[in-house]
Scaffold this motif. Structure first.
Motif, PDB file in Angstrom:
ATOM      1  N   GLU A 105      -3.392   8.365  51.153  1.00  0.00           N
ATOM      2  CA  GLU A 105      -4.428   8.440  50.111  1.00  0.00           C
ATOM      3  C   GLU A 105      -4.714   7.068  49.509  1.00  0.00           C
ATOM      4  O   GLU A 105      -5.853   6.787  49.099  1.00  0.00           O
ATOM      5  N   PHE A 106      -3.702   6.197  49.470  1.00  0.00           N
ATOM      6  CA  PHE A 106      -3.943   4.825  49.003  1.00  0.00           C
ATOM      7  C   PHE A 106      -4.720   4.033  50.042  1.00  0.00           C
ATOM      8  O   PHE A 106      -5.648   3.289  49.702  1.00  0.00           O
ATOM      9  N   THR A 150      -1.879   4.974  40.746  1.00  0.00           N
ATOM     10  CA  THR A 150      -0.560   5.094  40.110  1.00  0.00           C
ATOM     11  C   THR A 150      -0.073   6.537  40.159  1.00  0.00           C
ATOM     12  O   THR A 150       1.124   6.803  40.347  1.00  0.00           O
ATOM     13  N   LEU A 151      -0.991   7.473  40.011  1.00  0.00           N
ATOM     14  CA  LEU A 151      -0.631   8.895  40.007  1.00  0.00           C
ATOM     15  C   LEU A 151      -0.458   9.487  41.404  1.00  0.00           C
ATOM     16  O   LEU A 151       0.097  10.585  41.546  1.00  0.00           O
ATOM     17  N   GLN A 152      -0.909   8.782  42.433  1.00  0.00           N
ATOM     18  CA  GLN A 152      -0.848   9.356  43.782  1.00  0.00           C
ATOM     19  C   GLN A 152       0.563   9.783  44.194  1.00  0.00           C
ATOM     20  O   GLN A 152       0.751  10.912  44.657  1.00  0.00           O
ATOM     21  N   ILE A 184       3.092  10.397  42.231  1.00  0.00           N
ATOM     22  CA  ILE A 184       3.564  11.407  41.271  1.00  0.00           C
ATOM     23  C   ILE A 184       3.034  12.783  41.675  1.00  0.00           C
ATOM     24  O   ILE A 184       3.755  13.787  41.596  1.00  0.00           O
ATOM     25  N   ASP A 185       1.779  12.826  42.127  1.00  0.00           N
ATOM     26  CA  ASP A 185       1.185  14.089  42.564  1.00  0.00           C
ATOM     27  C   ASP A 185       1.749  14.540  43.909  1.00  0.00           C
ATOM     28  O   ASP A 185       2.075  15.722  44.092  1.00  0.00           O
ATOM     29  N   ARG A 186       1.872  13.605  44.855  1.00  0.00           N
ATOM     30  CA  ARG A 186       2.358  13.972  46.188  1.00  0.00           C
ATOM     31  C   ARG A 186       3.794  14.491  46.131  1.00  0.00           C
ATOM     32  O   ARG A 186       4.129  15.488  46.760  1.00  0.00           O
ATOM     33  N   TYR A 187       4.648  13.768  45.396  1.00  0.00           N
ATOM     34  CA  TYR A 187       6.063  14.148  45.313  1.00  0.00           C
ATOM     35  C   TYR A 187       6.330  14.813  43.962  1.00  0.00           C
ATOM     36  O   TYR A 187       7.206  14.410  43.209  1.00  0.00           O
ATOM     37  N   ASP A 188       5.558  15.838  43.692  1.00  0.00           N
ATOM     38  CA  ASP A 188       5.590  16.510  42.393  1.00  0.00           C
ATOM     39  C   ASP A 188       7.003  16.971  42.033  1.00  0.00           C
ATOM     40  O   ASP A 188       7.649  17.700  42.783  1.00  0.00           O
TER      41      ASP A 188
END
Length: 378
Positions: A41-42, A65-67, A69-73
């Protein structure tokens, strides 16, 4: 600079407690460069946007920055603002380009001490680096309290080396020529960089950063004597001045990461940082014996283990967590930044294994303490 709207309450403060030396249920975990090129996604974002455009656009910096955090919730215990250590040379008036396949490039590096005259005499970080502060504030709100947000800066010696070398270097021969041939001017440059670092870190906290890390990425290129002269005093000054300017009310934990500077671990443990991050050359038992509980330790798996397959990842994490411990003065991480070709599944396995082993070690410790208590009472 700071959004008037209050930040959402923090739901996971595990890493902050670990940094402060408080006991934790398990070892918290995050990964250096966790928002970056290994994420598809980056890479998709980079097709549309230049690297520094992402850094300078708060909405984009927040998004990437949130990518992870969202992927590895639920698996990461901290986020780190997407930025770059070289925004400081840019703020000081130097042009820095990010060249695909090569990395950072300075078209006009500092060649002789006289070139320092080209640098901005007084750097107003609120003007020059306002975009970072805005990104931090925006990200802090977007995280919605899921995990704390880390701000960061490059250390003076590392930044000075880039500014003189003009990019990456295997020998740092140009930067080292400066410190040996022009020590007085080198200290003057290091002090100017330090002043900007301090202002920048203080500004990041006021913008919403809940923890800070100082990256001395090229610390290990200096021998012990030269590290004591050209790195350590400025690292110490940063910690002391940032804490003094923030005061008790706004104080946040600070981490120092001097890659390759294994010989300086004892000294790094007494200059004002709550956490010392370690590369993979450190043995856990030896590092704990050297630091004697004065600081929290962070690290330190070799990022290349993530290419080694499931068995290598699991066994290495197990050894690391059992070596450092899981419930006190430890933050799990890699020994340097995650590499751009690491499979996302490998990162996921690393994080899941840190959680699993961390909880197992914590339970084992609790059980051992309970048995010991029964024996004492008996």
């Amino acid at each position: 600079m700071t959004d008037a709207k209050p930040f959402p309450p923090l739901k996971n403060d595990l890493i902050l407690r670990a940094a402060r030396g408080e006991k934790t249920e398990r070892a918290p975990v995050w990964v250096m460069r966790q928002a970056g090129r290994y994420l598809p996604e980056f890479r998709a974002e980079r097709v549309e946007n230049d690297f520094f455009r992402i850094c300078r656009t708060p909405e984009l910096a927040t998004k990437v920055t949130l990518q992870p955090i969202d992927r590895y919730d639920g698996l990461l215990d901290a986020s780190i603002i997407f930025s770059d250590i070289l925004v400081i040379p840019q703020a000081m008036g130097m042009e820095v380009q990010m060249v695909p396949g090569k990395g950072p490039h300075f078209p006009e590096p500092l060649v002789l001490p006289g070139d320092m005259a080209k640098l901005n005499e007084n750097v107003d970080v609120n003007k020059e680096l306002k975009y970072v502060f805005e990104a931090i504030t925006m990200t802090r709100h977007a995280l919605n309290g899921r995990v704390p947000l880390i701000g960061f800066v490059g250390a003076p010696w590392t930044l000075m080396a880039y500014m003189i070398e003009g990019g990456g270097s295997k020998t740092l021969s140009k930067a080292k020529e400066w410190i040996f041939k022009h020590p007085k001017e080198s200290h003057a440059l290091l002090q100017r960089i330090t002043d900007v670092c301090v202002d920048f870190l203080v500004g990041q906290v006021h913008a919403g950063a809940q923890m800070l890390q100082v990256f001395e990425s090229w610390g290990g290129e200096l021998g012990p004597h030269d590290f004591d002269l050209f790195s350590l005093p400025y690292l110490a000054q940063i910690a002391k001045r940032v804490k003094a300017e923030l005061g008790h009310e706004h104080a946040v934990p600070m981490t120092v990461f001097a890659k390759g500077s294994w010989y300086a671990l004892d000294k790094l443990s007494e200059i004002g940082y709550e956490t010392v991050s370690l590369d993979w050359t450190h043995d856990p038992a030896q590092a704990k014996a050297t630091t004697k509980g004065r600081v929290t330790l962070q690290g330190n798996m070799d990022p290349n283990v993530l290419f080694g397959g499931d068995e290598a990842i699991v066994s290495t994490v197990e050894r690391m967590i059992r070596g450092f411990g899981s419930t006190e003065r430890y933050i799990a991480n890699l020994g340097h930044g995650i590499l751009p070709t690491v499979p996302v599944e490998a990162m996921g396995l690393f994080l899941k294994t840190v959680h699993r082993v961390g909880l197992e070690v914590a339970a084992e410790k609790k059980e051992a303490e309970a048995k010991e208590s029964i024996q004492i009472l008996g």
